[in-house]
Scaffold this motif. Structure first.
Motif, PDB file in Angstrom:
ATOM      1  N   MET A 170       0.847  -1.188   0.000  1.00  0.00           N
ATOM      2  CA  MET A 170       0.000   0.000   0.000  1.00  0.00           C
ATOM      3  C   MET A 170       0.883   1.240   0.000  1.00  0.00           C
ATOM      4  N   LYS A 171       0.873   1.983  -1.061  1.00  0.00           N
ATOM      5  CA  LYS A 171       1.691   3.178  -1.174  1.00  0.00           C
ATOM      6  C   LYS A 171       0.790   4.413  -1.234  1.00  0.00           C
ATOM      7  N   ILE A 172       0.960   5.318  -0.259  1.00  0.00           N
ATOM      8  CA  ILE A 172       0.195   6.564  -0.251  1.00  0.00           C
ATOM      9  C   ILE A 172       1.182   7.718  -0.349  1.00  0.00           C
ATOM     10  N   ASP A 173       1.257   8.330  -1.524  1.00  0.00           N
ATOM     11  CA  ASP A 173       2.154   9.475  -1.691  1.00  0.00           C
ATOM     12  C   ASP A 173       1.381  10.759  -1.401  1.00  0.00           C
ATOM     13  N   GLU A 174       2.094  11.886  -1.469  1.00  0.00           N
ATOM     14  CA  GLU A 174       1.472  13.169  -1.132  1.00  0.00           C
ATOM     15  C   GLU A 174       0.347  13.533  -2.094  1.00  0.00           C
ATOM     16  N   GLN A 175       0.500  13.166  -3.353  1.00  0.00           N
ATOM     17  CA  GLN A 175      -0.548  13.456  -4.343  1.00  0.00           C
ATOM     18  C   GLN A 175      -1.836  12.702  -3.996  1.00  0.00           C
ATOM     19  N   THR A 176      -1.696  11.445  -3.595  1.00  0.00           N
ATOM     20  CA  THR A 176      -2.866  10.654  -3.201  1.00  0.00           C
ATOM     21  C   THR A 176      -3.507  11.229  -1.946  1.00  0.00           C
TER      22      THR A 176
END
Length: 370
Positions: A170-176
């Motif tokens: 699960m990858k949550i970057d700043e854009q997401t």
């Protein structure tokens, strides 16, 4: 478009409301007595109390969803927003042994504040830590104190390992994160207007609200009064022989006229997506602030005046404090005011007038809605 509902303009406002024979905002640290400034004895109503009434009006009367409420856990709302923007949260399926273990299911149902949500036969992880050690600590914290380490320790360690494997994918970057935050702003009125802290579970960051309120302060000192009341009902059957009534307390003030100041920042409003309809709903809520909030404890509470100062641009054309000074409230020759008629209100616009340009303040109009 009326200038006072234009979200691209700067606005300030003055709200005057009063209370008669009621408690406008009790202090739980003082036995629910009316809040007062201990040095001057002027009455205080917190910004949080006024925002609660606005939220209740928007939800109950206007039928719009609000974020700060008691029906759904805030963490659940936040991770639902992440799901709506396409994030697949770390999820594991419970096996038959786990599903049939009542103690385990009960334990998992209490972990929502730690970012672990039990939903049907799945455990959803909404936290940011992806290491197995960190997830295991969340799952097992307090287990020994509850006397369940022997029964659930092995099961929870195995579950932590599976969740860590799922969390690594699960990858949550700043854009997401920004997408989820924007989705929450679009859906919930109070986030758009007042902002919110959305980092209690799955982190959606913090939103600084464009509409800010001050504490309300009474024009004159108030007299907090703690009345003794009785009821002809007995709590316990064993009390019936020795008493016929029970005693209670009812705190109130005989009368108080309160003043509140507010500020709308159009630059923040643009970020949260405030619309002209949102501003119109806000003024509507202020006008009817107490119409659907009556209770015996609050006595009679009424909005007496609402002045809205609107600037011709986002930056503003005059300092807020100078505009506030234009609304003057003077007490008549009355030592102990007991009604609104014991005051004289001197404002820059007559009741019912709209968009009155202020003399000496180029580019600022004032609207009185009450």
């Amino acid at each position: 478009m009326e200038r006072y509902i234009d979200p691209t303009k700067r606005h300030e406002f003055v709200l005057l409301f009063d209370v008669k024979d009621g408690n406008p905002n009790g202090d739980p640290d003082a036995g629910n007595m009316p809040r007062v400034d201990p040095e001057t004895m002027h009455g205080i109503v917190t910004d949080v109390a006024i925002k609660r009434k606005i939220r209740d009006y928007v939800a109950m009367v206007l039928g719009k969803p609000i974020f700060i409420q008691s029906q759904t856990a805030l963490n659940t709302i936040i991770f639902q927003a992440y799901q709506d923007v396409g994030v697949k949260l770390a999820t594991i399926e419970l096996n038959e042994e786990e599903k049939e273990n009542g103690e385990l299911m009960n334990w998992l149902s209490q972990l929502e504040e730690k970012g672990l949500v039990l939903e049907g036969n799945q455990v959803i992880y909404t936290g940011e830590d992806v290491k197995e050690k960190d997830i295991r600590e969340k799952l097992t914290e307090g287990l020994e104190e509850a006397g369940l380490k022997k029964q659930l320790g092995t099961l929870l360690r195995n579950m932590a390992k599976r969740l860590a494997q799922a969390a690594n994918n699960m990858k949550i970057d700043e854009q997401t994160r920004q997408k989820a935050q924007y989705a929450l702003c679009q859906k919930y009125y109070d986030i758009r207007m007042f902002g919110a802290v959305m980092s209690t579970g799955l982190n959606a960051g913090q939103v600084r609200g464009p509409m800010q309120l001050t504490f309300s302060r009474s024009i004159d000192p108030v007299f907090p009064w703690d009345l003794t009341i009785t009821r002809s009902a007995i709590t316990k059957e064993s009390d019936r022989r020795r008493k016929q009534t029970e005693m209670g307390r009812k705190p109130l003030i005989p009368y108080g006229l309160y003043r509140l100041h507010g500020f709308y920042n159009p630059f923040l409003g643009e970020k949260t997506g405030v619309t002209a309809e949102d501003l119109a709903d806000f003024w509507d809520a202020l006008v009817h602030l107490f119409a659907f909030d009556h209770s015996a404890a609050r006595g009679e509470m009424n909005v007496r005046a609402l002045y809205i100062f609107s600037h011709e641009n986002a930056k503003g054309s005059a300092p807020a404090h100078k505009l506030f000074d234009l609304v003057k409230v003077e007490r008549r020759q009355q030592e102990a005011p007991r009604s609104f008629h014991d005051y004289v209100l001197l404002g820059p616009a007559d009741e019912g007038q709209k968009d009155v340009f202020l003399e000496g303040f180029s580019g600022v109009t004032v609207t009185r809605l009450v």
